[in-house]
Each structure stands twice: as C-alpha cells, then as structure tokens.
Motif scaffolding. Sequence first.
Motif, PDB file in Angstrom:
ATOM      1  N   GLN A  89       0.809  -1.221   0.000  1.00  0.00           N
ATOM      2  CA  GLN A  89       0.000   0.000   0.000  1.00  0.00           C
ATOM      3  C   GLN A  89       0.849   1.280   0.000  1.00  0.00           C
ATOM      4  O   GLN A  89       0.323   2.366  -0.217  1.00  0.00           O
ATOM      5  CB  GLN A  89      -0.949   0.018   1.205  1.00  0.00           C
ATOM      6  N   ARG A  90       2.138   1.141   0.234  1.00  0.00           N
ATOM      7  CA  ARG A  90       3.023   2.312   0.221  1.00  0.00           C
ATOM      8  C   ARG A  90       3.864   2.394  -1.053  1.00  0.00           C
ATOM      9  O   ARG A  90       4.699   3.297  -1.173  1.00  0.00           O
ATOM     10  CB  ARG A  90       3.953   2.283   1.439  1.00  0.00           C
ATOM     11  N   ARG A  91       3.669   1.507  -1.975  1.00  0.00           N
ATOM     12  CA  ARG A  91       4.490   1.498  -3.197  1.00  0.00           C
ATOM     13  C   ARG A  91       3.932   2.470  -4.225  1.00  0.00           C
ATOM     14  O   ARG A  91       3.558   2.086  -5.340  1.00  0.00           O
ATOM     15  CB  ARG A  91       4.565   0.088  -3.765  1.00  0.00           C
ATOM     16  N   ALA A  92       3.865   3.733  -3.848  1.00  0.00           N
ATOM     17  CA  ALA A  92       3.348   4.793  -4.719  1.00  0.00           C
ATOM     18  C   ALA A  92       4.421   5.861  -4.877  1.00  0.00           C
ATOM     19  O   ALA A  92       5.007   6.307  -3.885  1.00  0.00           O
ATOM     20  CB  ALA A  92       2.084   5.398  -4.127  1.00  0.00           C
ATOM     21  N   LEU A  93       4.681   6.271  -6.120  1.00  0.00           N
ATOM     22  CA  LEU A  93       5.768   7.192  -6.415  1.00  0.00           C
ATOM     23  C   LEU A  93       5.256   8.528  -6.926  1.00  0.00           C
ATOM     24  O   LEU A  93       4.408   8.587  -7.816  1.00  0.00           O
ATOM     25  CB  LEU A  93       6.706   6.595  -7.473  1.00  0.00           C
ATOM     26  N   VAL A  94       5.794   9.593  -6.368  1.00  0.00           N
ATOM     27  CA  VAL A  94       5.629  10.942  -6.904  1.00  0.00           C
ATOM     28  C   VAL A  94       7.030  11.508  -7.063  1.00  0.00           C
ATOM     29  O   VAL A  94       7.822  11.509  -6.119  1.00  0.00           O
ATOM     30  CB  VAL A  94       4.794  11.845  -5.979  1.00  0.00           C
ATOM     31  N   THR A  95       7.359  11.960  -8.275  1.00  0.00           N
ATOM     32  CA  THR A  95       8.706  12.455  -8.569  1.00  0.00           C
ATOM     33  C   THR A  95       8.638  13.860  -9.139  1.00  0.00           C
ATOM     34  O   THR A  95       7.554  14.383  -9.410  1.00  0.00           O
ATOM     35  CB  THR A  95       9.420  11.524  -9.570  1.00  0.00           C
ATOM     36  N   ASN A  96       9.818  14.463  -9.350  1.00  0.00           N
ATOM     37  CA  ASN A  96       9.805  15.823  -9.885  1.00  0.00           C
ATOM     38  C   ASN A  96       9.409  15.854 -11.357  1.00  0.00           C
ATOM     39  O   ASN A  96       8.831  16.805 -11.836  1.00  0.00           O
ATOM     40  CB  ASN A  96      11.168  16.500  -9.675  1.00  0.00           C
ATOM     41  N   HIS A  97       9.709  14.779 -12.111  1.00  0.00           N
ATOM     42  CA  HIS A  97       9.136  14.597 -13.445  1.00  0.00           C
ATOM     43  C   HIS A  97       9.101  13.093 -13.721  1.00  0.00           C
ATOM     44  O   HIS A  97       9.592  12.293 -12.917  1.00  0.00           O
ATOM     45  CB  HIS A  97       9.911  15.370 -14.521  1.00  0.00           C
ATOM     46  N   HIS A  98       8.504  12.683 -14.802  1.00  0.00           N
ATOM     47  CA  HIS A  98       8.267  11.252 -15.030  1.00  0.00           C
ATOM     48  C   HIS A  98       9.557  10.568 -15.472  1.00  0.00           C
ATOM     49  O   HIS A  98       9.947  10.632 -16.634  1.00  0.00           O
ATOM     50  CB  HIS A  98       7.161  11.062 -16.065  1.00  0.00           C
ATOM     51  N   VAL A  99      10.197   9.892 -14.522  1.00  0.00           N
ATOM     52  CA  VAL A  99      11.505   9.306 -14.792  1.00  0.00           C
ATOM     53  C   VAL A  99      11.616   7.850 -14.328  1.00  0.00           C
ATOM     54  O   VAL A  99      12.523   7.139 -14.745  1.00  0.00           O
ATOM     55  CB  VAL A  99      12.612  10.166 -14.142  1.00  0.00           C
ATOM     56  N   PHE A 100      10.688   7.382 -13.492  1.00  0.00           N
ATOM     57  CA  PHE A 100      10.838   6.059 -12.899  1.00  0.00           C
ATOM     58  C   PHE A 100       9.807   5.049 -13.390  1.00  0.00           C
ATOM     59  O   PHE A 100       9.486   4.089 -12.681  1.00  0.00           O
ATOM     60  CB  PHE A 100      10.786   6.158 -11.367  1.00  0.00           C
ATOM     61  N   GLY A 101       9.312   5.226 -14.603  1.00  0.00           N
ATOM     62  CA  GLY A 101       8.333   4.291 -15.138  1.00  0.00           C
ATOM     63  C   GLY A 101       8.872   2.879 -15.273  1.00  0.00           C
ATOM     64  O   GLY A 101       8.169   1.895 -15.002  1.00  0.00           O
ATOM     65  N   TYR A 102      10.132   2.749 -15.688  1.00  0.00           N
ATOM     66  CA  TYR A 102      10.728   1.423 -15.860  1.00  0.00           C
ATOM     67  C   TYR A 102      10.925   0.732 -14.518  1.00  0.00           C
ATOM     68  O   TYR A 102      10.667  -0.459 -14.369  1.00  0.00           O
ATOM     69  CB  TYR A 102      12.071   1.533 -16.586  1.00  0.00           C
ATOM     70  N   LEU A 103      11.398   1.491 -13.532  1.00  0.00           N
ATOM     71  CA  LEU A 103      11.569   0.926 -12.200  1.00  0.00           C
ATOM     72  C   LEU A 103      10.215   0.494 -11.635  1.00  0.00           C
ATOM     73  O   LEU A 103      10.109  -0.576 -11.022  1.00  0.00           O
ATOM     74  CB  LEU A 103      12.242   1.946 -11.277  1.00  0.00           C
TER      75      LEU A 103
END
Length: 318
Positions: free
Chosen positions: A202-216
């Motif tokens: 339930q904590r595996r949610a990502l917010v980043t400064n721009h879209h860079v971690f789609g592959y991860l």
Amino acid sequence: MTRQTQEARRLRTFLLALLTLALAGAGTGCASSDDRPRVVVTTNILGDITKQIVGDEADVTVLMKPNADPHSFGLSAVQAAELERADLVVFNGLGLEENVLRHVESARESGVATFEAGKAADPLTFQAQDGGPEEEAGQPDPHFWTDPDRVRKAAGLIADQVVKHVDGVDEKEIRDNADHYDGQLADLTAWMEKSFDRIPEQRRALVTNHHVFGYLAERFGFQVVGAVIPSGTTLASPSSSDLRSLTGAMRKAGVRTVFADSSQPKRLAEVLRTELGNRTRVVELYSESLTEKGKGAGTYLQMMRANTTAMTDGLTGA
C-alpha cells in the motif's frame, strides 16, 4: 654577423632540432593517443556502463558532465568534433539528449557507427492513465536505465557494437568485461528486489519531480501517482491546475513522500510539501545523472544502490 642574424640562425637550429626529434619518434613506430580506437558516449550513465565493457581496449569519451541534465546539456564545437572522429557513438536516444541528437545524426551521416541504447532496450511508452504525461502518451520513455535488467540487455548489445565497429580491440577482453559486468548487474537486481520487499504494497506509490521512474515501477511493482512536472522532460513546466491535480491524487493515495532529482531544483517539490501541510517529505534521488567520483553516485551501480536505499527509507518511514 649582426645580432639579428645570429638570433635568426639560433631559431632555425632550434626548429630543425625539434623537427628531427619528431621524425625520429615517428620512425620508431611510437603511437600517439590519436592512434587509439575511440568510443564517444553522450550521457554519463551510459558512459560509465560503456567504460565497464571497454576497459583499457579503447578511449571512451563521455560528453555529459557529472550532475548535468541530459534533457538540456549542449556540446561545444570541440565535443561535436569528437563525435565525427569516433569509431563508435553510443547514445541514449528516444528523445533524451534533446540538444545533442542532431550532432549524433550528423556523425551518422558522415559514416560513424552509432548505437541507440534506449531503442534497443525494449522501451516502454508513457501512459497517461498510469499517472504519465497526457501530451506524451504513447511516446517512448527514454529513462530505461532505472530498470537494471534493461541495462543488462543494453550492456550486452554495447559489447556487440564495440566488437563489430571498433578496430583494434581484443574481443575476448571485451566479452570478459561484459560478462563480469553482467554478473554485477544481476546482483544489483537481486539486491533491489530484496530491499524493496521491505515496502508494504500500500506504500508502493511514487511521486517524482518529473516522469523518470516508469521502468523501475514496472519492474519492481510500484504505482506512479504523478509528477510535479507532468512530463518526461525537465524542460516542461507545471501549471497551477497540474499541481492541484497532483496534490489531490497524493491525498487520495496517501502519499507522503516526493522524490526529487539531486541535480534539479527542489522548489516545486517543496511547494507540494507546503500544500499538503508540511507532512510530505522531499527525498533526493540520482535519477538522470551521475555525480563526481566519491559524491554519492559516481557509477551506475552506486547510483542505483543509493536510490534504492533512499526510496526504501522514504516509503517505509525509516
């Protein structure tokens, strides 16, 4: 004999001596660095990967400096000329090096062998419904290096390209280097999996400064909630409505951590923290550039391990 004549004779004698030494050096077969095979790499992440494979078999020139932004860095005239003199150019592609790709294309047109690593690494596309940028939906995502398994594939293909296009290298040495590095990448993947297992689903949610971690996210089972800059490039800018939408999505998903690239300004991420009542953490990651040696992410392996630790701690509250 006048003083001026004496000085002129001494100068001619000195120049002749220099010429004699130069010709003697050429006659002994001594090679200069110009005789070494050359590989030129655009980004510093790919530069490190390529160096691990090439080793001492060729000179590897990396155009992008540490802590630079691959979306915005440019080349000097000298660097552009390096591309034209290379035996092989390795570049990320998929639109990443926005100010450099025309120089790579020019080198290709002049007959230089080029290899687009991103295109060869089974690229993903941006998906708007998964929190990706709407205007870029369906376009290839260039940030493949956040998945170490794709880097394994790209590294093997770089080795193939070096053997094929760079004369004078020892193929066995290149293959041995590639095999050794492949083992290190496999170990990295296993270690990342074990580390991320500590994060509750339930904590595996990502917010980043721009879209860079789609592959991860795809490789390790994360959900991309959104980005402060709703784009795959740092050159875009968010609107106030973008920020409102993101804060709403973060509240809904219960996200309390924003990951910001260490080489980019964190002002917008800090704005988000203020909007959410200062209950949001801003955690720095090395997402698009290596650092100088000894500064936290001097190699790709160091970068991924540092990011994995920071993400795990940030999402578990450690």
